[in-house]
Design a protein around this motif. Structure first.
Motif, PDB file in Angstrom:
ATOM      1  N   LEU A  29       7.308  11.519  69.170  1.00  0.00           N
ATOM      2  CA  LEU A  29       6.642  11.099  67.938  1.00  0.00           C
ATOM      3  C   LEU A  29       7.463  11.430  66.689  1.00  0.00           C
ATOM      4  N   GLN A  30       8.543  12.216  66.867  1.00  0.00           N
ATOM      5  CA  GLN A  30       9.303  12.661  65.703  1.00  0.00           C
ATOM      6  C   GLN A  30       9.948  11.505  64.946  1.00  0.00           C
ATOM      7  N   GLU A  31      10.549  10.574  65.658  1.00  0.00           N
ATOM      8  CA  GLU A  31      11.227   9.466  64.993  1.00  0.00           C
ATOM      9  C   GLU A  31      10.244   8.548  64.254  1.00  0.00           C
ATOM     10  N   PRO A  32       9.106   8.161  64.883  1.00  0.00           N
ATOM     11  CA  PRO A  32       8.119   7.361  64.135  1.00  0.00           C
ATOM     12  C   PRO A  32       7.567   8.112  62.919  1.00  0.00           C
ATOM     13  N   PHE A  33       7.360   9.430  63.083  1.00  0.00           N
ATOM     14  CA  PHE A  33       6.853  10.223  61.966  1.00  0.00           C
ATOM     15  C   PHE A  33       7.883  10.278  60.839  1.00  0.00           C
ATOM     16  N   LYS A  34       9.155  10.431  61.218  1.00  0.00           N
ATOM     17  CA  LYS A  34      10.225  10.453  60.220  1.00  0.00           C
ATOM     18  C   LYS A  34      10.285   9.125  59.460  1.00  0.00           C
ATOM     19  N   ASN A  35      10.172   8.013  60.184  1.00  0.00           N
ATOM     20  CA  ASN A  35      10.203   6.701  59.541  1.00  0.00           C
ATOM     21  C   ASN A  35       9.015   6.511  58.608  1.00  0.00           C
ATOM     22  N   ALA A  36       7.837   6.961  59.058  1.00  0.00           N
ATOM     23  CA  ALA A  36       6.634   6.833  58.233  1.00  0.00           C
ATOM     24  C   ALA A  36       6.744   7.704  56.984  1.00  0.00           C
ATOM     25  N   TRP A  37       7.302   8.908  57.159  1.00  0.00           N
ATOM     26  CA  TRP A  37       7.452   9.820  56.021  1.00  0.00           C
ATOM     27  C   TRP A  37       8.417   9.244  54.979  1.00  0.00           C
ATOM     28  N   ASN A  38       9.547   8.739  55.455  1.00  0.00           N
ATOM     29  CA  ASN A  38      10.532   8.158  54.532  1.00  0.00           C
ATOM     30  C   ASN A  38      10.004   6.883  53.875  1.00  0.00           C
ATOM     31  N   TYR A  39       9.196   6.118  54.606  1.00  0.00           N
ATOM     32  CA  TYR A  39       8.563   4.937  54.014  1.00  0.00           C
ATOM     33  C   TYR A  39       7.650   5.350  52.867  1.00  0.00           C
ATOM     34  N   MET A  40       6.882   6.425  53.094  1.00  0.00           N
ATOM     35  CA  MET A  40       5.992   6.932  52.053  1.00  0.00           C
ATOM     36  C   MET A  40       6.781   7.368  50.825  1.00  0.00           C
ATOM     37  N   LEU A  41       7.886   8.075  51.037  1.00  0.00           N
ATOM     38  CA  LEU A  41       8.705   8.546  49.917  1.00  0.00           C
ATOM     39  C   LEU A  41       9.329   7.389  49.143  1.00  0.00           C
ATOM     40  N   ASN A  42       9.666   6.322  49.847  1.00  0.00           N
ATOM     41  CA  ASN A  42      10.339   5.189  49.208  1.00  0.00           C
ATOM     42  C   ASN A  42       9.394   4.247  48.479  1.00  0.00           C
ATOM     43  N   ASN A  43       8.096   4.326  48.816  1.00  0.00           N
ATOM     44  CA  ASN A  43       7.154   3.351  48.272  1.00  0.00           C
ATOM     45  C   ASN A  43       6.092   3.952  47.353  1.00  0.00           C
ATOM     46  N   TYR A  44       6.036   5.266  47.295  1.00  0.00           N
ATOM     47  CA  TYR A  44       5.028   5.909  46.440  1.00  0.00           C
ATOM     48  C   TYR A  44       5.685   7.006  45.617  1.00  0.00           C
ATOM     49  N   THR A  45       5.118   7.249  44.441  1.00  0.00           N
ATOM     50  CA  THR A  45       5.648   8.307  43.580  1.00  0.00           C
ATOM     51  C   THR A  45       5.186   9.666  44.090  1.00  0.00           C
ATOM     52  N   LYS A  46       5.843  10.712  43.612  1.00  0.00           N
ATOM     53  CA  LYS A  46       5.434  12.070  43.990  1.00  0.00           C
ATOM     54  C   LYS A  46       3.995  12.349  43.555  1.00  0.00           C
ATOM     55  N   PHE A  47       3.618  11.833  42.387  1.00  0.00           N
ATOM     56  CA  PHE A  47       2.243  12.044  41.918  1.00  0.00           C
ATOM     57  C   PHE A  47       1.246  11.383  42.862  1.00  0.00           C
ATOM     58  N   GLN A  48       1.543  10.174  43.300  1.00  0.00           N
ATOM     59  CA  GLN A  48       0.641   9.478  44.219  1.00  0.00           C
ATOM     60  C   GLN A  48       0.549  10.205  45.561  1.00  0.00           C
ATOM     61  N   ILE A  49       1.693  10.690  46.042  1.00  0.00           N
ATOM     62  CA  ILE A  49       1.707  11.408  47.330  1.00  0.00           C
ATOM     63  C   ILE A  49       0.928  12.709  47.222  1.00  0.00           C
ATOM     64  N   ALA A  50       1.212  13.478  46.175  1.00  0.00           N
ATOM     65  CA  ALA A  50       0.577  14.791  46.026  1.00  0.00           C
ATOM     66  C   ALA A  50      -0.911  14.677  45.743  1.00  0.00           C
ATOM     67  N   THR A  51      -1.305  13.668  44.977  1.00  0.00           N
ATOM     68  CA  THR A  51      -2.709  13.545  44.575  1.00  0.00           C
ATOM     69  C   THR A  51      -3.521  12.723  45.573  1.00  0.00           C
ATOM     70  N   TRP A  52      -3.200  11.437  45.675  1.00  0.00           N
ATOM     71  CA  TRP A  52      -3.992  10.569  46.544  1.00  0.00           C
ATOM     72  C   TRP A  52      -3.707  10.850  48.013  1.00  0.00           C
ATOM     73  N   GLY A  53      -2.475  11.229  48.321  1.00  0.00           N
ATOM     74  CA  GLY A  53      -2.158  11.603  49.700  1.00  0.00           C
ATOM     75  C   GLY A  53      -2.965  12.804  50.139  1.00  0.00           C
ATOM     76  N   SER A  54      -3.040  13.816  49.276  1.00  0.00           N
ATOM     77  CA  SER A  54      -3.790  15.034  49.606  1.00  0.00           C
ATOM     78  C   SER A  54      -5.282  14.743  49.732  1.00  0.00           C
TER      79      SER A  54
END
Length: 292
Positions: A29-54
């Motif tokens: 599951l590490q590779e799919p998780f890595k791809n999903a994580w990097n997709y999140m970083l590339n498509n959302y701002t830190k504020f969106q990740i920290a706030t709405w992600g949390s």
């Protein structure tokens, strides 16, 4: 000398864990998780990740973990695991609890979650995949957070039971004498802030990556929903954790109102003798079970 010995022990333990980790097969599951994580970083701002992600993590994890306990009430086989068999759950109480939860989650906790981004920026907490800690380091920090939160919870929870202030704040949480999973965060807004502070202390002291925020909230919600579940299932993996309080321990607190003030572990109640009534009750219960 003692400090050097402690450092040496921890270094040896760390090397041993690293060696064991190197022998484990690669996580599929590490590779799919890595791809999903990097997709999140590339498509959302830190504020969106920290706030709405949390917020999404908190809501999804909380209500997902509540599902098994909610379903148990409709499964006759599970009734034998119900701790207070004479006090079944009611849909009326659960609906009332759900409405209070929505208020607490979105009017109390969401404003606090909005500060997550500013916390990560102020302390330069990384988001990137490359600096994400290994699973055993993440687990160790979550354990540290649990010990810190449990200590805070014990003393502040015990204070909230003081006769001069109990009826103003903590009485809300004790409205249901037989707890159920969804009730874990059913509380007065002030209690949410007071006891919730213990959750953030560990984050402030130990957080080295934003993933710790989500890992710790997941573990904390799993624990608190489990101890409020109202069911004791012997093969529950959490019951095999040393010093874990579990559902019987906290269920007695709701039934008795006195004692068993800790959230996760049993040592503070044991040290201060606030579990004496619980142990006396358990001894009586075991004798009755033998005679049946």
């Amino acid at each position: 000398m003692a400090t050097n010995e402690s450092v040496s022990i921890f270094s040896s333990a760390s090397l041993a864990v690293e060696y064991v980790d190197s022998l484990l097969p690669e996580n599929p599951l590490q590779e799919p998780f890595k791809n999903a994580w990097n997709y999140m970083l590339n498509n959302y701002t830190k504020f969106q990740i920290a706030t709405w992600g949390s917020l999404i993590v908190h809501e999804a994890v909380y209500f997902l973990f509540c599902v098994p306990g909610f379903l148990f009430q409709f499964i006759p086989y599970m009734k034998k695991y119900k701790i207070q068999k004479d006090k079944p759950e009611t849909l009326e109480n659960q609906w009332k609890c759900f409405k209070v939860l929505l208020f607490n989650h979105f009017c109390i906790q969401l404003p606090l979650i909005c500060g997550t981004y500013y916390f990560t920026e102020y302390f330069s907490i990384p988001y990137d995949w490359e600096r994400m800690p290994r699973w055993y380091l993440l687990l160790a920090r979550c354990l540290g957070c649990a010990v810190i939160e449990d200590t805070w919870h014990y003393f502040l929870h015990r204070l909230l039971h003081h006769k001069r202030i109990y009826k103003y704040i903590h009485k809300v949480h004790h409205e249901f004498q037989a707890p159920f999973g969804m009730e874990a965060e059913y509380a007065h807004p002030l209690e949410t802030l007071i006891l919730g502070t213990g959750f953030f202390i560990g984050i402030v002291l130990l957080c080295d990556h934003v993933i710790l925020l989500w890992a710790w909230v997941t573990i904390r919600l799993l624990e608190t929903i489990d101890v409020h579940s109202g069911y004791y299932i012997p093969l529950n993996p959490l019951n095999f954790i040393p010093f874990y309080a579990g559902s019987r321990h906290h269920d007695f607190h709701h039934m008795n109102f006195i004692g068993n003030y800790a959230s996760t572990f049993t040592w503070w109640d044991r040290i201060f003798g606030t579990d004496s009534q619980y142990h006396a009750y358990n001894e009586k219960r075991k004798k009755l079970e033998k005679t049946e």
